[in-house]
Design an enzyme around this catalytic site. Sequence first.
Site, PDB file in Angstrom:
ATOM      1  N   VAL A 113       0.647  -1.121   0.048  1.00  0.00           N
ATOM      2  CA  VAL A 113      -0.087   0.105  -0.071  1.00  0.00           C
ATOM      3  C   VAL A 113       0.891   1.229   0.076  1.00  0.00           C
ATOM      4  O   VAL A 113       0.303   2.385  -0.453  1.00  0.00           O
ATOM      5  CB  VAL A 113      -0.949   0.094   1.100  1.00  0.00           C
ATOM      6  N   TYR A 114       2.091   1.352   0.289  1.00  0.00           N
ATOM      7  CA  TYR A 114       2.883   2.426   0.384  1.00  0.00           C
ATOM      8  C   TYR A 114       3.102   3.153  -1.017  1.00  0.00           C
ATOM      9  O   TYR A 114       3.620   2.290  -1.977  1.00  0.00           O
ATOM     10  CB  TYR A 114       4.423   1.940   1.092  1.00  0.00           C
ATOM     11  N   SER A 115       2.634   4.395  -1.050  1.00  0.00           N
ATOM     12  CA  SER A 115       2.675   4.843  -2.302  1.00  0.00           C
ATOM     13  C   SER A 115       2.145   4.191  -3.498  1.00  0.00           C
ATOM     14  O   SER A 115       2.757   4.366  -4.769  1.00  0.00           O
ATOM     15  CB  SER A 115       4.050   5.660  -2.578  1.00  0.00           C
ATOM     16  N   ASP A 116       1.080   3.741  -3.178  1.00  0.00           N
ATOM     17  CA  ASP A 116       0.257   2.829  -4.234  1.00  0.00           C
ATOM     18  C   ASP A 116       1.182   1.735  -4.940  1.00  0.00           C
ATOM     19  O   ASP A 116       1.073   1.818  -6.148  1.00  0.00           O
ATOM     20  CB  ASP A 116      -0.463   3.818  -5.028  1.00  0.00           C
ATOM     21  N   GLY A 117       2.045   1.002  -4.321  1.00  0.00           N
ATOM     22  CA  GLY A 117       2.751   0.194  -4.890  1.00  0.00           C
ATOM     23  C   GLY A 117       4.260   0.576  -5.490  1.00  0.00           C
ATOM     24  O   GLY A 117       5.151  -0.151  -5.577  1.00  0.00           O
TER      25      GLY A 117
END
Length: 323
Positions: free
Chosen positions: A60-64
């Site tokens: 989920v970090y920075s949308d992958g």
Amino acid sequence: MKYTRLGRTGLEVSRICLGCMTYGDPKRGNHEWTLPEDESRPFIKQAIESGINFFDTANVYSDGSSEEIVGKALGDFANRDEIVLATKVHGRMHEGPNGGGLSRKAILSEIDHSLRRLGTDYVDLYQIHRFDPVTPIEETAEALHDVVKAGKARYIGASSMWAWQFGKYLRVQERNGWTPFVSMQNHYNLLNREEEREMIPLCVDEGVGLIPWSPLARGRLTRDPETTTNRSENDAFGNRLYDLDADRAVIEAVARIADARGVPRAQAALAWMLAKPGVSAPIIGASKLSHLDDAVAAVDVELSADELSALEEPYAPHAVAGF
């Protein structure tokens, strides 16, 4: 750098883990303070050169995009067999049904997406990012076991939840002969020590390695209380975790110990954590190269019993935060 085993496993990890939430496309996801790829790569390179072999990110970090940046950099700078690569699953990755959570469908889909972004055939540690109250524990635990048996993860771990929830997972895994959790990534630092009441004793007793997140309390233990940064001004989640008035005395104690030692505050706060029972490797964030220098140097700082007591004495009970 010094190395230790992750809990009771044979896995060797550096005493410092580099948390990679800081590295990601600021235009993707909801962390506008993250560093884009060209600014992120020097941190990963320096971490490897300093002996850090443990890297933690999440789908989920920075949308992958964190996984994409980390995977590419590790491929360029490191020998994969020497790296312990960790990622997490739970957060929502797309709108609509089955876009997040810990269902069998979500886990088996998201591990493949993470491996693709990371550019690797397996991760060393696959963690559930939070507890999923709507998916049966048995469904999640068996799906994670199948991920390991498929060779897509070497070990599995968990992150912040109540101790009773984690205990239920451990017993379900034991009862069914499924792969057990070997690590707990929990919220733990000098400003919030509530995990010492139940979760940490449980993990120590079960041989589960602790890899705490936010060991420097989002940087609050490294600077005067009134000082702000770009991240602190734009980090809504972090700003819900701490209370300036309640935490001031602890921050001042860290400053006194650090000044007396002639070391930066970050080194004193991390040295305290490295001395705590069950802690394998705190997960540090670094947005300046000096942050990495301080974290690595902290491994060699040994605080006396009096110094440890002085750091802990001002603590006041807090509400549990970080779930």
